[in-house]
Design a protein around this motif. Structure first.
Motif, PDB file in Angstrom:
ATOM      1  N   SER A   1      44.647 -20.846 -63.776  1.00 50.17           N
ATOM      2  CA  SER A   1      43.294 -20.898 -64.330  1.00 50.17           C
ATOM      3  C   SER A   1      43.115 -19.919 -65.506  1.00 50.17           C
ATOM      4  N   ARG A   2      44.051 -19.012 -65.679  1.00 48.05           N
ATOM      5  CA  ARG A   2      43.962 -18.054 -66.778  1.00 48.05           C
ATOM      6  C   ARG A   2      44.671 -18.615 -68.017  1.00 48.05           C
ATOM      7  N   LYS A   3      44.204 -18.209 -69.165  1.00 45.24           N
ATOM      8  CA  LYS A   3      44.732 -18.714 -70.427  1.00 45.24           C
ATOM      9  C   LYS A   3      46.232 -18.461 -70.578  1.00 45.24           C
ATOM     10  N   ASP A   4      46.697 -17.290 -70.164  1.00 47.46           N
ATOM     11  CA  ASP A   4      48.115 -16.974 -70.297  1.00 47.46           C
ATOM     12  C   ASP A   4      48.939 -17.397 -69.079  1.00 47.46           C
ATOM     13  N   GLY A   5      48.279 -17.927 -68.053  1.00 57.56           N
ATOM     14  CA  GLY A   5      48.973 -18.417 -66.872  1.00 57.56           C
ATOM     15  C   GLY A   5      49.382 -17.339 -65.881  1.00 57.56           C
ATOM     16  N   LEU A   6      48.907 -16.111 -66.099  1.00 56.26           N
ATOM     17  CA  LEU A   6      49.267 -14.994 -65.233  1.00 56.26           C
ATOM     18  C   LEU A   6      48.017 -14.298 -64.713  1.00 56.26           C
ATOM     19  N   GLY A   7      48.153 -13.612 -63.577  1.00 55.98           N
ATOM     20  CA  GLY A   7      47.036 -12.861 -63.014  1.00 55.98           C
ATOM     21  C   GLY A   7      46.657 -11.694 -63.905  1.00 55.98           C
ATOM     22  N   THR A   8      45.552 -11.042 -63.568  1.00 51.35           N
ATOM     23  CA  THR A   8      45.067  -9.934 -64.393  1.00 51.35           C
ATOM     24  C   THR A   8      45.697  -8.602 -64.044  1.00 51.35           C
ATOM     25  N   HIS A   9      46.174  -8.466 -62.809  1.00 46.41           N
ATOM     26  CA  HIS A   9      46.773  -7.215 -62.355  1.00 46.41           C
ATOM     27  C   HIS A   9      48.219  -7.459 -61.921  1.00 46.41           C
ATOM     28  N   CYS A  10      49.063  -6.433 -62.033  1.00 46.81           N
ATOM     29  CA  CYS A  10      50.455  -6.564 -61.615  1.00 46.81           C
ATOM     30  C   CYS A  10      50.519  -6.824 -60.106  1.00 46.81           C
ATOM     31  N   LYS A  11      51.667  -7.272 -59.623  1.00 50.01           N
ATOM     32  CA  LYS A  11      51.816  -7.642 -58.215  1.00 50.01           C
ATOM     33  C   LYS A  11      51.469  -6.480 -57.294  1.00 50.01           C
ATOM     34  N   LYS A  12      51.893  -5.291 -57.646  1.00 51.72           N
ATOM     35  CA  LYS A  12      51.622  -4.107 -56.817  1.00 51.72           C
ATOM     36  C   LYS A  12      50.122  -3.901 -56.638  1.00 51.72           C
ATOM     37  N   HIS A  13      49.383  -3.950 -57.738  1.00 53.23           N
ATOM     38  CA  HIS A  13      47.944  -3.718 -57.656  1.00 53.23           C
ATOM     39  C   HIS A  13      47.187  -4.936 -57.148  1.00 53.23           C
ATOM     40  N   ALA A  14      47.678  -6.140 -57.414  1.00 55.94           N
ATOM     41  CA  ALA A  14      47.033  -7.342 -56.887  1.00 55.94           C
ATOM     42  C   ALA A  14      47.095  -7.321 -55.363  1.00 55.94           C
ATOM     43  N   TYR A  15      48.249  -6.930 -54.806  1.00 56.71           N
ATOM     44  CA  TYR A  15      48.408  -6.843 -53.348  1.00 56.71           C
ATOM     45  C   TYR A  15      47.471  -5.779 -52.776  1.00 56.71           C
ATOM     46  N   LYS A  16      47.419  -4.636 -53.433  1.00 53.95           N
ATOM     47  CA  LYS A  16      46.557  -3.540 -52.981  1.00 53.95           C
ATOM     48  C   LYS A  16      45.085  -3.965 -52.990  1.00 53.95           C
ATOM     49  N   ARG A  17      44.657  -4.641 -54.055  1.00 52.34           N
ATOM     50  CA  ARG A  17      43.270  -5.099 -54.151  1.00 52.34           C
ATOM     51  C   ARG A  17      42.954  -6.130 -53.065  1.00 52.34           C
ATOM     52  N   LYS A  18      43.912  -7.020 -52.767  1.00 51.25           N
ATOM     53  CA  LYS A  18      43.701  -8.032 -51.735  1.00 51.25           C
ATOM     54  C   LYS A  18      43.521  -7.366 -50.372  1.00 51.25           C
ATOM     55  N   LYS A  19      44.360  -6.405 -50.059  1.00 53.42           N
ATOM     56  CA  LYS A  19      44.275  -5.711 -48.771  1.00 53.42           C
ATOM     57  C   LYS A  19      42.962  -4.931 -48.651  1.00 53.42           C
ATOM     58  N   GLU A  20      42.530  -4.287 -49.722  1.00 52.86           N
ATOM     59  CA  GLU A  20      41.265  -3.555 -49.704  1.00 52.86           C
ATOM     60  C   GLU A  20      40.096  -4.504 -49.503  1.00 52.86           C
ATOM     61  N   SER A  21      40.162  -5.679 -50.131  1.00 52.97           N
ATOM     62  CA  SER A  21      39.110  -6.679 -49.991  1.00 52.97           C
ATOM     63  C   SER A  21      39.039  -7.189 -48.554  1.00 52.97           C
ATOM     64  N   GLU A  22      40.203  -7.460 -47.968  1.00 50.65           N
ATOM     65  CA  GLU A  22      40.239  -7.921 -46.575  1.00 50.65           C
ATOM     66  C   GLU A  22      39.683  -6.849 -45.639  1.00 50.65           C
ATOM     67  N   PHE A  23      39.996  -5.586 -45.895  1.00 49.09           N
ATOM     68  CA  PHE A  23      39.505  -4.481 -45.078  1.00 49.09           C
ATOM     69  C   PHE A  23      37.979  -4.402 -45.154  1.00 49.09           C
ATOM     70  N   ARG A  24      37.433  -4.509 -46.370  1.00 48.63           N
ATOM     71  CA  ARG A  24      35.972  -4.460 -46.530  1.00 48.63           C
ATOM     72  C   ARG A  24      35.316  -5.616 -45.798  1.00 48.63           C
ATOM     73  N   LYS A  25      35.928  -6.804 -45.838  1.00 47.81           N
ATOM     74  CA  LYS A  25      35.377  -7.975 -45.157  1.00 47.81           C
ATOM     75  C   LYS A  25      35.324  -7.739 -43.646  1.00 47.81           C
TER      76      LYS A  25
END
Length: 64
Positions: free
Chosen positions: A31-55
């Motif tokens: 869905s992104r113009k360059d075909g890549l996520g906005t954050h590197c894999k390390k930080h994308a994983y960290k953000r996902k885990k933090e989001s799940e924890f908050r939920k």
């Protein structure tokens, strides 16, 4: 933002690292113009885990 560096090595900026990282360290995101996520894999994983924890905390009625 993708930057082309010497020897055809492609880099992309990670706002959490605050530096350019090789594009192989980014998840794909069609869905992104360059075909890549906005954050590197390390930080994308960290953000996902933090989001799940908050939920989970919200579901149990606890303030974060």
């Amino acid at each position: 933002m993708i930057a082309k560096i010497l020897k055809d090595e492609e880099l992309k900026y990670c706002p959490d690292c605050k530096k350019f990282v090789e594009i192989s360290n980014f998840y794909k995101n069609r869905s992104r113009k360059d075909g890549l996520g906005t954050h590197c894999k390390k930080h994308a994983y960290k953000r996902k885990k933090e989001s799940e924890f908050r939920k989970v905390m919200r579901e149990h009625g606890k303030q974060i």
